[in-house]
Design a protein around this motif. Structure first.
Motif, PDB file in Angstrom:
ATOM      1  N   GLU A   1       0.677  -1.449  -0.091  1.00  0.00           N
ATOM      2  CA  GLU A   1      -0.081   0.173  -0.027  1.00  0.00           C
ATOM      3  C   GLU A   1       0.870   1.329   0.211  1.00  0.00           C
ATOM      4  OE1 GLU A   1      -2.486  -0.673   3.338  1.00  0.00           O
ATOM      5  OE2 GLU A   1      -3.662  -2.355   2.450  1.00  0.00           O
ATOM      6  N   LEU A   2       2.043   1.107   0.784  1.00  0.00           N
ATOM      7  CA  LEU A   2       3.003   2.362   0.550  1.00  0.00           C
ATOM      8  C   LEU A   2       3.529   2.745  -0.960  1.00  0.00           C
ATOM      9  CD1 LEU A   2       4.562   4.498   1.938  1.00  0.00           C
ATOM     10  CD2 LEU A   2       6.390   2.868   2.688  1.00  0.00           C
ATOM     11  N   LEU A   3       3.885   1.440  -1.336  1.00  0.00           N
ATOM     12  CA  LEU A   3       4.607   1.532  -2.791  1.00  0.00           C
ATOM     13  C   LEU A   3       3.293   2.148  -3.747  1.00  0.00           C
ATOM     14  CD1 LEU A   3       6.744  -1.550  -2.972  1.00  0.00           C
ATOM     15  CD2 LEU A   3       7.556   0.942  -2.913  1.00  0.00           C
ATOM     16  N   GLN A   4       2.248   1.669  -3.654  1.00  0.00           N
ATOM     17  CA  GLN A   4       1.041   1.974  -4.443  1.00  0.00           C
ATOM     18  C   GLN A   4       0.561   3.584  -4.469  1.00  0.00           C
ATOM     19  OE1 GLN A   4      -2.902   0.070  -3.259  1.00  0.00           O
ATOM     20  NE2 GLN A   4      -3.152  -0.332  -5.332  1.00  0.00           N
ATOM     21  N   SER A   5       0.875   4.257  -3.381  1.00  0.00           N
ATOM     22  CA  SER A   5       0.628   5.644  -3.057  1.00  0.00           C
ATOM     23  C   SER A   5       1.673   6.231  -3.600  1.00  0.00           C
ATOM     24  CB  SER A   5       0.407   5.681  -1.395  1.00  0.00           C
ATOM     25  OG  SER A   5       1.610   5.673  -0.902  1.00  0.00           O
ATOM     26  N   THR A   6       2.871   5.842  -4.196  1.00  0.00           N
ATOM     27  CA  THR A   6       3.887   6.632  -4.605  1.00  0.00           C
ATOM     28  C   THR A   6       3.838   6.548  -6.199  1.00  0.00           C
ATOM     29  OG1 THR A   6       5.418   4.841  -4.968  1.00  0.00           O
ATOM     30  CG2 THR A   6       5.292   5.760  -2.723  1.00  0.00           C
ATOM     31  N   ASP A   7       4.655   7.468  -6.729  1.00  0.00           N
ATOM     32  CA  ASP A   7       4.806   7.468  -8.091  1.00  0.00           C
ATOM     33  C   ASP A   7       6.118   6.756  -8.869  1.00  0.00           C
ATOM     34  OD1 ASP A   7       6.862   9.263  -7.322  1.00  0.00           O
ATOM     35  OD2 ASP A   7       6.230  10.686  -8.532  1.00  0.00           O
TER      36      ASP A   7
ATOM     37  N   PHE B   1       5.520  -5.693 -15.667  1.00  0.00           N
ATOM     38  CA  PHE B   1       4.874  -5.730 -14.562  1.00  0.00           C
ATOM     39  C   PHE B   1       5.067  -4.449 -13.730  1.00  0.00           C
ATOM     40  CE2 PHE B   1       5.963 -10.197 -15.570  1.00  0.00           C
ATOM     41  CZ  PHE B   1       4.489 -10.541 -15.991  1.00  0.00           C
ATOM     42  N   VAL B   2       5.247  -3.385 -14.029  1.00  0.00           N
ATOM     43  CA  VAL B   2       5.568  -2.004 -13.371  1.00  0.00           C
ATOM     44  C   VAL B   2       3.949  -1.571 -13.136  1.00  0.00           C
ATOM     45  CG1 VAL B   2       5.860   0.494 -13.503  1.00  0.00           C
ATOM     46  CG2 VAL B   2       7.487  -1.279 -14.832  1.00  0.00           C
ATOM     47  N   HIS B   3       4.069  -1.368 -11.575  1.00  0.00           N
ATOM     48  CA  HIS B   3       2.699  -1.030 -10.991  1.00  0.00           C
ATOM     49  C   HIS B   3       1.834  -2.216 -10.803  1.00  0.00           C
ATOM     50  CE1 HIS B   3       3.501   3.377 -12.556  1.00  0.00           C
ATOM     51  NE2 HIS B   3       4.192   3.076 -11.361  1.00  0.00           N
TER      52      HIS B   3
END
Length: 205
Positions: free
Chosen positions: A138-144, A196-198
């Motif tokens: 969830e942390l990574l998902q919230s970044t660019d 598989f980026v993002h």
């Protein structure tokens, strides 16, 4: 390519290093708790702890890509470390990160709005580790950042077969296990891939 590696002492980290060792395209800089001469020859070692912000920054400085094979370590080490990694990547202008997660944070097939660990699709008796991996996701998902999370199911030691299945967001149907070595092989294959980026990627035989 310069790789900043976390979790080099773990089983997947060690197997990943064996692939890197025979490929002179890569230079590895790894954060480890104590210097170990038996580690990869020519690998740069930063002695420290991933829970320390400055140690993480020192490891990532100058890297083209970050690879994390960190486990949950029985506490909140993974989520704390991932916060430091994200901040250090932003500070160092490094955008690509590939991490090893767990199949528990993939989507449940019958209830895709839930994680697998939140349903009976997961056979784990405790969800503590999966919750830590979910925090990191969830942390990574919230970044660019250009993140990829490789999510193996049961991880026994084995051999490199290079023959396995993978699927975006879900565990391949009837997937029961994947060897440490084949998980590391898939990780190695992603170093120069943007497929598989993002994405979370489930992997199993």
């Amino acid at each position: 390519m310069k790789i900043a590696l976390f979790g080099a002492h773990g089983r997947v980290g060690q197997a990943f290093l064996r692939f890197i060792q025979v490929d002179d395209r890569y230079i590895v800089r790894s954060l480890i708790r104590t210097n170990r001469e038996e580690m990869l020859a020519g690998m740069f070692q930063v002695t420290g702890n991933s829970r320390n912000r400055d140690d993480v920054l020192e490891t990532i400085k100058g890297a083209d890509i970050v690879v994390s094979c960190l486990s949950t370590d029985g506490d909140d080490t993974l989520s704390v470390s991932m916060e430091h990694i994200v901040q250090a990547m932003k500070q160092s202008n490094t955008s690509r990160i590939i991490t090893i997660g767990t199949a528990g944070i993939l989507k449940a097939r019958q209830q895709p709005e839930l994680y697998r660990f939140e349903t009976n699709e997961s056979k784990r008796t405790t969800s503590r580790a999966a919750k830590e991996h979910a925090k990191a996701f969830e942390l990574l998902q919230s970044t660019d950042l250009d993140w990829t999370i490789i999510c193996p199911t049961y991880l026994p030691d084995g051999e490199v077969t290079r023959s396995y299945r993978y699927e975006k967001d879900f565990l391949p149907i009837d997937g029961k296990k994947i060897s440490v070595e084949d998980t590391a092989h898939f990780l190695y294959q992603q170093l120069n891939s943007k497929e598989f980026v993002h994405q979370r990627v489930g992997i199993a035989y």
